[in-house]
Design a protein around this motif. Structure first.
Motif, PDB file in Angstrom:
ATOM      1  N   ALA A  20       0.838  -1.212   0.000  1.00 54.72           N
ATOM      2  CA  ALA A  20       0.000   0.000   0.000  1.00 54.72           C
ATOM      3  C   ALA A  20       0.868   1.254   0.000  1.00 54.72           C
ATOM      4  N   GLN A  21       1.974   1.215   0.776  1.00 57.27           N
ATOM      5  CA  GLN A  21       2.863   2.379   0.814  1.00 57.27           C
ATOM      6  C   GLN A  21       3.516   2.614  -0.547  1.00 57.27           C
ATOM      7  N   ARG A  22       3.910   1.514  -1.214  1.00 54.97           N
ATOM      8  CA  ARG A  22       4.514   1.672  -2.542  1.00 54.97           C
ATOM      9  C   ARG A  22       3.513   2.277  -3.532  1.00 54.97           C
ATOM     10  N   LYS A  23       2.266   1.828  -3.452  1.00 54.74           N
ATOM     11  CA  LYS A  23       1.235   2.370  -4.352  1.00 54.74           C
ATOM     12  C   LYS A  23       1.031   3.864  -4.124  1.00 54.74           C
ATOM     13  N   ASN A  24       0.963   4.261  -2.850  1.00 53.57           N
ATOM     14  CA  ASN A  24       0.795   5.687  -2.545  1.00 53.57           C
ATOM     15  C   ASN A  24       1.974   6.501  -3.036  1.00 53.57           C
ATOM     16  N   ILE A  25       3.188   5.968  -2.843  1.00 56.19           N
ATOM     17  CA  ILE A  25       4.375   6.706  -3.287  1.00 56.19           C
ATOM     18  C   ILE A  25       4.360   6.857  -4.806  1.00 56.19           C
ATOM     19  N   SER A  26       3.949   5.815  -5.529  1.00 56.22           N
ATOM     20  CA  SER A  26       3.899   5.904  -6.990  1.00 56.22           C
ATOM     21  C   SER A  26       2.876   6.945  -7.457  1.00 56.22           C
ATOM     22  N   VAL A  27       1.692   6.948  -6.805  1.00 55.32           N
ATOM     23  CA  VAL A  27       0.656   7.929  -7.173  1.00 55.32           C
ATOM     24  C   VAL A  27       1.128   9.341  -6.884  1.00 55.32           C
ATOM     25  N   TRP A  28       1.751   9.517  -5.699  1.00 56.36           N
ATOM     26  CA  TRP A  28       2.250  10.856  -5.343  1.00 56.36           C
ATOM     27  C   TRP A  28       3.315  11.328  -6.322  1.00 56.36           C
ATOM     28  N   CYS A  29       4.180  10.400  -6.727  1.00 59.14           N
ATOM     29  CA  CYS A  29       5.252  10.762  -7.662  1.00 59.14           C
ATOM     30  C   CYS A  29       4.673  11.209  -9.005  1.00 59.14           C
ATOM     31  N   LYS A  30       3.679  10.480  -9.516  1.00 62.35           N
ATOM     32  CA  LYS A  30       3.055  10.876 -10.780  1.00 62.35           C
ATOM     33  C   LYS A  30       2.383  12.246 -10.681  1.00 62.35           C
ATOM     34  N   GLN A  31       1.660  12.480  -9.591  1.00 58.78           N
ATOM     35  CA  GLN A  31       1.002  13.775  -9.418  1.00 58.78           C
ATOM     36  C   GLN A  31       2.020  14.909  -9.345  1.00 58.78           C
ATOM     37  N   ALA A  32       3.090  14.696  -8.579  1.00 60.43           N
ATOM     38  CA  ALA A  32       4.110  15.742  -8.451  1.00 60.43           C
ATOM     39  C   ALA A  32       4.786  16.009  -9.788  1.00 60.43           C
ATOM     40  N   GLU A  33       5.050  14.966 -10.582  1.00 56.24           N
ATOM     41  CA  GLU A  33       5.675  15.176 -11.889  1.00 56.24           C
ATOM     42  C   GLU A  33       4.745  15.939 -12.835  1.00 56.24           C
ATOM     43  N   GLU A  34       3.450  15.627 -12.812  1.00 53.92           N
ATOM     44  CA  GLU A  34       2.511  16.362 -13.663  1.00 53.92           C
ATOM     45  C   GLU A  34       2.456  17.838 -13.296  1.00 53.92           C
ATOM     46  N   ILE A  35       2.360  18.123 -11.987  1.00 55.22           N
ATOM     47  CA  ILE A  35       2.316  19.534 -11.560  1.00 55.22           C
ATOM     48  C   ILE A  35       3.627  20.233 -11.895  1.00 55.22           C
ATOM     49  N   ARG A  36       4.759  19.512 -11.725  1.00 54.02           N
ATOM     50  CA  ARG A  36       6.052  20.125 -12.049  1.00 54.02           C
ATOM     51  C   ARG A  36       6.137  20.448 -13.533  1.00 54.02           C
ATOM     52  N   ASN A  37       5.666  19.540 -14.385  1.00 55.95           N
ATOM     53  CA  ASN A  37       5.707  19.792 -15.830  1.00 55.95           C
ATOM     54  C   ASN A  37       4.830  20.983 -16.216  1.00 55.95           C
ATOM     55  N   ILE A  38       3.673  21.112 -15.561  1.00 58.51           N
ATOM     56  CA  ILE A  38       2.792  22.260 -15.853  1.00 58.51           C
ATOM     57  C   ILE A  38       3.485  23.565 -15.500  1.00 58.51           C
ATOM     58  N   HIS A  39       4.097  23.615 -14.301  1.00 56.20           N
ATOM     59  CA  HIS A  39       4.802  24.835 -13.883  1.00 56.20           C
ATOM     60  C   HIS A  39       6.014  25.112 -14.776  1.00 56.20           C
ATOM     61  N   ASN A  40       6.692  24.050 -15.189  1.00 52.85           N
ATOM     62  CA  ASN A  40       7.859  24.233 -16.056  1.00 52.85           C
ATOM     63  C   ASN A  40       7.433  24.800 -17.408  1.00 52.85           C
ATOM     64  N   ASP A  41       6.331  24.294 -17.958  1.00 53.87           N
ATOM     65  CA  ASP A  41       5.837  24.840 -19.228  1.00 53.87           C
ATOM     66  C   ASP A  41       5.437  26.301 -19.094  1.00 53.87           C
ATOM     67  N   GLU A  42       4.818  26.641 -17.979  1.00 50.89           N
ATOM     68  CA  GLU A  42       4.432  28.040 -17.768  1.00 50.89           C
ATOM     69  C   GLU A  42       5.646  28.945 -17.686  1.00 50.89           C
ATOM     70  N   LEU A  43       6.697  28.494 -16.964  1.00 50.72           N
ATOM     71  CA  LEU A  43       7.914  29.295 -16.853  1.00 50.72           C
ATOM     72  C   LEU A  43       8.603  29.426 -18.202  1.00 50.72           C
ATOM     73  N   MET A  44       8.643  28.354 -18.988  1.00 49.21           N
ATOM     74  CA  MET A  44       9.262  28.425 -20.308  1.00 49.21           C
ATOM     75  C   MET A  44       8.471  29.348 -21.239  1.00 49.21           C
ATOM     76  N   GLY A  45       7.140  29.349 -21.089  1.00 48.07           N
ATOM     77  CA  GLY A  45       6.331  30.277 -21.887  1.00 48.07           C
ATOM     78  C   GLY A  45       6.650  31.728 -21.566  1.00 48.07           C
ATOM     79  N   ILE A  46       6.839  32.039 -20.268  1.00 49.31           N
ATOM     80  CA  ILE A  46       7.198  33.409 -19.884  1.00 49.31           C
ATOM     81  C   ILE A  46       8.547  33.793 -20.474  1.00 49.31           C
ATOM     82  N   ARG A  47       9.505  32.856 -20.424  1.00 50.26           N
ATOM     83  CA  ARG A  47      10.832  33.166 -20.971  1.00 50.26           C
ATOM     84  C   ARG A  47      10.781  33.343 -22.482  1.00 50.26           C
ATOM     85  N   ARG A  48       9.982  32.534 -23.169  1.00 49.67           N
ATOM     86  CA  ARG A  48       9.850  32.710 -24.619  1.00 49.67           C
ATOM     87  C   ARG A  48       9.241  34.065 -24.963  1.00 49.67           C
TER      88      ARG A  48
END
Length: 581
Positions: free
Chosen positions: A325-353
């Motif tokens: 159960a702990q491994r499943k939660n860690i995997s879900v949390w990791c996917k969510q954090a990566e998605e949010i990080r990618n969204i913020h990274n795209d927004e920052l790259m858009g500002i720089r462009r």
């Protein structure tokens, strides 16, 4: 009427089948434990207590559902239900606001008292109109009572225990159309329409924007007040609205023109303030953008750290110690954090462009500014002359107004002019003449500047065309250079023997050729060098003339003119020289 019921249970059962609370003749409920939500017949919704007041009729009974009717015992008669296998009695279309019913099939010996005894259980009776032909019309107090009366349609009535034909009959109850019911229904509809119109009017008045305050009429006192308000930043908007209304009303005349001009001048003084405020707001916006970018960068760094923690926890060294159960939660949390990080990274790259695009636009503007300096200088001079022309025209109009006012005062006084007034008039006339002369000079200079501006615009278009031709020639030259890199020695030999010794001279030849191509009658060496000096101030006239004399098949010199107008002109002969070479 206070007639007791012989058998209240049957009547209560019949009313309960319809989901209605049975009432006695005096209006009291017969069954105190009656629950309108319950009924013997499923599928028929009970009538709510609000139905009588609103005139809501219960929904019709489905034809495929059998209705259980029982015997109803009254004091003077007995009502026997119809055969349940027979179809329900037919009724006409219900008129709007119907409160009157037609009752047919009455016994010949039936009296009005018996009719009241039977139908008063349905509700309050307003009037009964009995006919001699065994039918009557009954008008109730409310519309819902008509539906209760229709329930009795089809019942057989027997007076007492008699079996005589004159004491029996089959009741037929149907809707009746009465003018009183229609009139009351129309009155009610008109009242509802009035209420709806009133409600809409109140809603429109609530949503209507408030009327602007009235603008005072023009006077010298109000003019001075508005002039003071125009100088105040906090009261400027109110004062300028008053000024606009006065001008649109036509308050400007010769006597008040100076006052209006001063107020317009005061309004014009706020332009610089507004521009400064806009610049300050733009600066605040840039600072806010910078802060947002820095905060977004910090958030992105923290997301990277959190994702790194998840990745390190997913390694074999630590992963084996976690439960499923702990491994499943860690995997879900990791996917969510990566998605949010990618969204913020795209927004920052858009500002720089966006910032890079703005920087490139600024560089393009800087390159074009060098080409438009002369044109902008002439445009600014023309605008300055135009403003000066307008100000002089306004001053001239002001002087004319003063002269006319003095003449009017002179006519009203009906006396000889004083020497002081004559001197003032002479001075004003001299000032007017001087202003007119100065105005004519300014207009001539303005026209001359406009002509120069048009000429420079034409030259600019020609230069742009020549630059495009040069770019095409440069591209062709680059292709030739690329193709000639294969043979080194023959190329060096031809370069040493060529009259063009450097790439700079080749560019000059191309520019001069393009310039002379648009001047088919030739141009002097001074005209050619003046054009080249716009591109590079370091170009020497003697070098240009020496280069053109070396290229005899490209340029040729001719003498034009007669006598004092004799001059040397260079012409482009490249097309003819190409055939000779």
């Amino acid at each position: 009427m206070t007639l007791p019921m012989s058998d209240p249970t049957a009547w209560a059962t019949a009313m309960n089948n319809l989901g209605m609370a049975p009432l006695g003749i005096a209006g009291q409920p017969i069954l105190p434990d009656f629950d309108p939500a319950l009924g013997m017949m499923t599928g028929i919704p009970p009538i709510t207590p609000m139905m009588p007041g609103l005139g809501i009729v219960p929904p019709p009974i489905p034809p495929d559902m059998p209705v259980v009717k029982e015997i109803i015992h009254c004091k003077s008669c007995t009502l026997f239900p119809p055969n349940p296998n027979l179809p329900p009695p037919a009724t006409r279309e219900r008129p709007p606001g119907c409160k009157t019913v037609f009752v047919g099939g009455l016994p010949e010996n039936g009296t009005e008292q018996i009719i009241v005894e039977v139908f008063e259980q349905c509700g309050e009776i307003i009037a009964i109109r009995k006919s001699k032909k065994n039918f009557c019309h009954i008008r109730f107090a409310e519309e819902y009572m008509v539906d209760k009366a229709l329930y009795l349609s089809g019942y057989r009535i027997r007076l007492g225990s008699s079996t005589d034909k004159k004491d029996t009959g089959r009741l037929h109850v149907d809707f009746a159309q009465a003018r009183d019911d229609l009139y009351e229904w129309e009155c009610k509809q008109r009242m509802l329409a009035r209420e709806e119109r009133h409600r809409r009017r109140m809603e429109e008045e609530r949503l209507r924007p408030p009327s602007p305050p009235p603008v005072v009429h023009y006077s010298d006192h109000e003019c001075s007040i508005v002039a003071e308000k125009l100088k105040d930043d906090s009261k400027f908007s109110e004062a300028v609205q008053t000024l606009l209304t006065w001008i649109e009303r036509g308050e400007v005349n010769r006597r008040s023109a100076n006052n209006f001009y001063s107020m317009i001048q005061s309004a014009n003084s706020h332009v610089r303030r507004l521009v400064n405020e806009k610049a300050a707001h733009e600066k605040d916006m840039e600072e806010a953008k910078e802060k947002f970018k820095q905060a977004l960068s910090g958030i992105l760094i923290q997301f990277e750290q959190i994702v790194a923690v998840y990745h390190s926890a997913s390694k074999q060294k630590a992963w084996d110690h976690f439960t499923k159960a702990q491994r499943k939660n860690i995997s879900v949390w990791c996917k969510q954090a990566e998605e949010i990080r990618n969204i913020h990274n795209d927004e920052l790259m858009g500002i720089r462009r966006e910032e890079e695009m703005e920087m490139s636009d600024d560089e393009i503007e800087e390159t074009t500014e060098t080409k438009e300096t002369e044109e902008s200088a002439l445009v600014s001079q023309a605008e300055a002359l135009k403003e000066e022309n307008d100000s002089l025209r306004w001053q001239l109009d002001a002087y004319r107004n003063e002269v006319e006012l003095l003449k009017q005062e002179q006519g009203k006084a009906h006396r000889e002019d004083d020497p002081n007034k004559e001197q003032q008039l002479k001075l004003l006339q001299q000032a007017l003449q001087g202003m007119q002369q100065h105005l004519l000079k300014v207009q001539e200079e303005y026209k001359r500047k406009e002509a120069e501006l048009e000429k420079i615009k034409d030259d600019k278009l020609q230069v742009e065309k020549m630059l495009e031709n040069l770019k095409e020639k440069e591209s062709c030259a680059s292709r030739l250079c690329a193709s000639s890199q294969e043979s080194d020695y023959p190329l060096e030999k031809t370069m040493n023997s060529s009259p063009v010794k450097s790439e700079r001279e080749a560019l000059l030849v191309g520019i001069i050729s393009t310039f002379l191509h648009v001047h088919p009658f030739g141009a002097s060496i001074e005209y050619i060098c003046s054009y080249l000096h716009r591109l590079d101030n370091k170009i020497c006239t003697s070098d240009v003339e020496c280069l053109m004399s070396r290229l005899q098949h490209t340029f040729k010199q001719e003498m034009t003119g007669v006598g004092a107008s004799l001059e040397k002109r260079w012409k482009f002969c490249g097309f003819e020289g190409l055939k000779l070479t």
